[in-house]
Design a protein around this motif. Sequence first.
Motif, mmCIF file in Angstrom:
data_model
loop_
_atom_site.group_PDB
_atom_site.id
_atom_site.type_symbol
_atom_site.label_atom_id
_atom_site.label_comp_id
_atom_site.label_asym_id
_atom_site.label_seq_id
_atom_site.Cartn_x
_atom_site.Cartn_y
_atom_site.Cartn_z
ATOM 1 N N PHE A 119 -15.101 39.834 -17.156
ATOM 2 C CA PHE A 119 -13.904 39.671 -16.327
ATOM 3 C C PHE A 119 -14.289 39.655 -14.852
ATOM 4 C CE2 PHE A 119 -10.315 41.341 -13.900
ATOM 5 C CZ PHE A 119 -9.231 40.653 -14.443
ATOM 6 N N GLY A 129 -3.188 41.981 -7.266
ATOM 7 C CA GLY A 129 -4.437 41.986 -8.023
ATOM 8 C C GLY A 129 -4.269 41.386 -9.414
ATOM 9 N N PRO A 130 -5.382 40.994 -10.045
ATOM 10 C CA PRO A 130 -5.307 40.275 -11.323
ATOM 11 C C PRO A 130 -4.846 41.126 -12.500
ATOM 12 C CG PRO A 130 -7.583 40.755 -10.763
ATOM 13 C CD PRO A 130 -6.762 41.150 -9.569
ATOM 14 N N LEU A 131 -4.917 42.468 -12.346
ATOM 15 C CA LEU A 131 -4.497 43.328 -13.457
ATOM 16 C C LEU A 131 -3.090 43.887 -13.258
ATOM 17 C CD1 LEU A 131 -7.794 45.295 -14.181
ATOM 18 C CD2 LEU A 131 -6.882 43.280 -15.342
ATOM 19 N N HIS A 133 0.805 44.471 -13.349
ATOM 20 C CA HIS A 133 1.649 44.255 -14.540
ATOM 21 C C HIS A 133 2.397 42.921 -14.507
ATOM 22 C CE1 HIS A 133 5.395 45.508 -12.453
ATOM 23 N NE2 HIS A 133 4.557 46.248 -11.751
ATOM 24 N N TRP A 165 -16.485 49.178 -17.439
ATOM 25 C CA TRP A 165 -15.689 50.330 -16.968
ATOM 26 C C TRP A 165 -14.207 50.041 -17.170
ATOM 27 C CZ3 TRP A 165 -11.983 50.244 -13.059
ATOM 28 C CH2 TRP A 165 -11.866 49.040 -12.366
ATOM 29 N N ALA A 171 -4.241 49.146 -17.764
ATOM 30 C CA ALA A 171 -3.905 47.839 -17.186
ATOM 31 C C ALA A 171 -4.801 46.731 -17.738
ATOM 32 C CB ALA A 171 -4.028 47.903 -15.666
ATOM 33 N N ARG A 174 -4.234 46.695 -22.132
ATOM 34 C CA ARG A 174 -2.979 46.125 -22.643
ATOM 35 C C ARG A 174 -3.074 44.611 -22.872
ATOM 36 N NH1 ARG A 174 0.277 47.566 -17.094
ATOM 37 N NH2 ARG A 174 -0.748 46.088 -15.715
ATOM 38 N N GLY A 200 -18.403 47.305 -10.752
ATOM 39 C CA GLY A 200 -17.105 46.706 -10.417
ATOM 40 C C GLY A 200 -16.029 47.727 -10.107
ATOM 41 N N LEU A 203 -14.838 48.401 -6.348
ATOM 42 C CA LEU A 203 -14.154 47.404 -5.511
ATOM 43 C C LEU A 203 -12.707 47.240 -5.960
ATOM 44 C CD1 LEU A 203 -16.769 44.492 -5.326
ATOM 45 C CD2 LEU A 203 -16.320 46.276 -3.617
ATOM 46 N N HIS A 205 -9.187 44.592 -5.695
ATOM 47 C CA HIS A 205 -9.073 43.144 -5.871
ATOM 48 C C HIS A 205 -9.290 42.356 -4.585
ATOM 49 C CE1 HIS A 205 -4.979 44.460 -4.852
ATOM 50 N NE2 HIS A 205 -4.864 43.300 -4.275
ATOM 51 N N LYS A 210 -13.386 51.153 -2.928
ATOM 52 C CA LYS A 210 -12.428 52.210 -3.273
ATOM 53 C C LYS A 210 -13.051 53.536 -2.838
ATOM 54 C CE LYS A 210 -10.099 49.949 -7.154
ATOM 55 N NZ LYS A 210 -9.962 49.814 -8.620
ATOM 56 N N TYR A 235 -16.186 56.089 -13.851
ATOM 57 C CA TYR A 235 -15.760 55.431 -15.098
ATOM 58 C C TYR A 235 -17.008 54.847 -15.768
ATOM 59 C CZ TYR A 235 -11.025 55.565 -13.146
ATOM 60 O OH TYR A 235 -9.827 55.960 -12.610
HETATM 61 C C1 LIG Z 1 -10.833 44.698 -11.662
HETATM 62 C C2 LIG Z 1 -10.295 44.719 -10.235
HETATM 63 C C3 LIG Z 1 -9.678 43.348 -9.899
HETATM 64 C C4 LIG Z 1 -9.240 45.819 -10.102
HETATM 65 O O1 LIG Z 1 -8.737 45.794 -8.791
HETATM 66 P P1 LIG Z 1 -7.503 46.748 -8.359
HETATM 67 O O2 LIG Z 1 -7.198 46.370 -6.963
HETATM 68 O O3 LIG Z 1 -7.866 48.171 -8.650
HETATM 69 O O4 LIG Z 1 -6.385 46.468 -9.431
HETATM 70 P P2 LIG Z 1 -5.253 45.299 -9.608
HETATM 71 O O5 LIG Z 1 -4.403 45.265 -8.376
HETATM 72 O O6 LIG Z 1 -5.794 44.017 -10.113
HETATM 73 O O7 LIG Z 1 -4.478 45.931 -10.842
HETATM 74 C C5 LIG Z 1 -3.533 46.881 -10.664
HETATM 75 C C6 LIG Z 1 -3.270 47.527 -12.014
HETATM 76 O O8 LIG Z 1 -4.435 48.228 -12.480
HETATM 77 C C7 LIG Z 1 -4.174 49.631 -12.528
HETATM 78 N N1 LIG Z 1 -5.383 50.317 -12.045
HETATM 79 C C8 LIG Z 1 -6.325 49.825 -11.202
HETATM 80 N N2 LIG Z 1 -7.272 50.748 -10.994
HETATM 81 C C9 LIG Z 1 -6.919 51.828 -11.717
HETATM 82 C C10 LIG Z 1 -7.493 53.096 -11.916
HETATM 83 N N3 LIG Z 1 -8.646 53.442 -11.316
HETATM 84 N N4 LIG Z 1 -6.870 53.963 -12.738
HETATM 85 C C11 LIG Z 1 -5.703 53.627 -13.348
HETATM 86 N N5 LIG Z 1 -5.108 52.432 -13.203
HETATM 87 C C12 LIG Z 1 -5.709 51.543 -12.390
HETATM 88 C C13 LIG Z 1 -2.982 49.842 -11.629
HETATM 89 O O9 LIG Z 1 -2.227 50.964 -11.995
HETATM 90 C C14 LIG Z 1 -2.195 48.560 -11.831
HETATM 91 O O10 LIG Z 1 -1.441 48.559 -13.035
HETATM 92 P P3 LIG Z 1 0.202 48.440 -12.956
HETATM 93 O O11 LIG Z 1 0.517 47.111 -12.325
HETATM 94 O O12 LIG Z 1 0.631 48.560 -14.390
HETATM 95 O O13 LIG Z 1 0.600 49.632 -12.112
HETATM 96 C C15 LIG Z 1 -11.435 45.020 -9.216
HETATM 97 O O14 LIG Z 1 -11.925 46.316 -9.471
HETATM 98 C C16 LIG Z 1 -12.569 44.022 -9.299
HETATM 99 O O15 LIG Z 1 -12.438 42.853 -8.965
HETATM 100 N N6 LIG Z 1 -13.754 44.512 -9.738
HETATM 101 C C17 LIG Z 1 -14.904 43.653 -9.900
HETATM 102 C C18 LIG Z 1 -14.883 42.934 -11.222
HETATM 103 C C19 LIG Z 1 -15.219 43.842 -12.382
HETATM 104 O O16 LIG Z 1 -15.275 45.044 -12.295
HETATM 105 N N7 LIG Z 1 -15.470 43.206 -13.509
HETATM 106 C C20 LIG Z 1 -15.894 43.891 -14.692
HETATM 107 C C21 LIG Z 1 -17.114 43.191 -15.184
HETATM 108 S S1 LIG Z 1 -17.448 43.620 -16.874
#
Ligand SMILES: CC(C)(COP(=O)(O)OP(=O)(O)OC[C@H]1O[C@@H](n2cnc3c(N)ncnc32)[C@H](O)[C@@H]1OP(=O)(O)O)[C@@H](O)C(=O)NCCC(=O)NCCS
Length: 258
Positions: A119, A129-131, A133, A165, A171, A174, A200, A203, A205, A210, A235
């Motif tokens: 992902f 962000g991509p995750l 809801h 992680w 999020a 699901r 990941g 960081l 989105h 963080k 994580y």
């Molecule tokens: C994955 C990624 C986009 C998440 O970014 P983000 O800014 O934390 O999250 P998003 O805005 O996309 O998503 C928000 C949702 O995730 C949930 N969420 C995000 N981080 C969370 C955490 N640490 N604990 C609980 N929930 C979390 C939020 O509650 C929210 O859900 P909701 O809309 O139901 O309230 C970001 O970490 C990223 O781009 N990472 C690099 C890519 C990566 O890790 N890839 C995995 C490779 S295997």
Amino acid sequence: MNNGTMRAEQYRGYFDLQLRFAAKLCTVRGEDMSYGIETYTNLHRRFGFGVPRRPGVEVNARWLSFLDKINSYTHHAQRLDWAVAFFAEQCIESLPRENSFGCFGFMPPDDSGMVRIHFHNRDSDGGIGPLHHTKVGRRKLELARMWAYIREQFPAAKVVRGTSWLYHLDAYCRLFPATYTSSKVLVTHRLRFNGSSSWGQFLDHRGELKLPLAELFTDAIEKWDGHAPWLLFPYPALRTFAPLSCFTEGNSNEQLQP
Ligand SMILES: CC(C)(COP(=O)(O)OP(=O)(O)OC[C@H]1O[C@@H](n2cnc3c(N)ncnc32)[C@H](O)[C@@H]1OP(=O)(O)O)[C@@H](O)C(=O)NCCC(=O)NCCS
């Protein structure tokens, strides 16, 4: 400041964590820093050089020059400045394009028929962000297209595996059938951290660090007793596993609904 420099400065904190982690592991394990950077950080990919040490692929000369200079430094601050400067100049941050379906992607099946999925944030629509809801429907459609493509193009594909992680987050979970996400187990005894399956998490989105998680991690590195480095991550990566049929049969309607 040009774009490259701004982007590189944005990643300073992210590189800082990775260089600290690599240095600590190298010290404890008696390894040299160039090995550590290739194995314990994702800089090789982040700098646009792809998966490190692929069989049959020559090591990139620019990467080797990066490592040479890293090895000549003894202080963390010098290594960090060099990583930021190198990235600013390089300024290629390539996400894999092949076999991508929106934010998801996969590696074609290996000899045992196992497909690995990953992902990346490929949304370019600004603040959300991509995750989030509100995007569950979009993500599920991407997955449904991906499963259909895999089934059609790779008849040998039998099982799906994920390592990330992200399986700690509701999020993310699901988006998948429960059979798949409930299979999650902690990845132990793995001493390779050169992708995003652990990094990941630091960081958001927008590509910003963080901070609370980063501080927890830095503190854990400092206090580390030399055992189970995967547990230093807030994580730690989890591994999931399920037959491909569980994504494409019976669940297909559920997957397609926004
Ligand atoms: C994955 C990624 C986009 C998440 O970014 P983000 O800014 O934390 O999250 P998003 O805005 O996309 O998503 C928000 C949702 O995730 C949930 N969420 C995000 N981080 C969370 C955490 N640490 N604990 C609980 N929930 C979390 C939020 O509650 C929210 O859900 P909701 O809309 O139901 O309230 C970001 O970490 C990223 O781009 N990472 C690099 C890519 C990566 O890790 N890839 C995995 C490779 S295997």
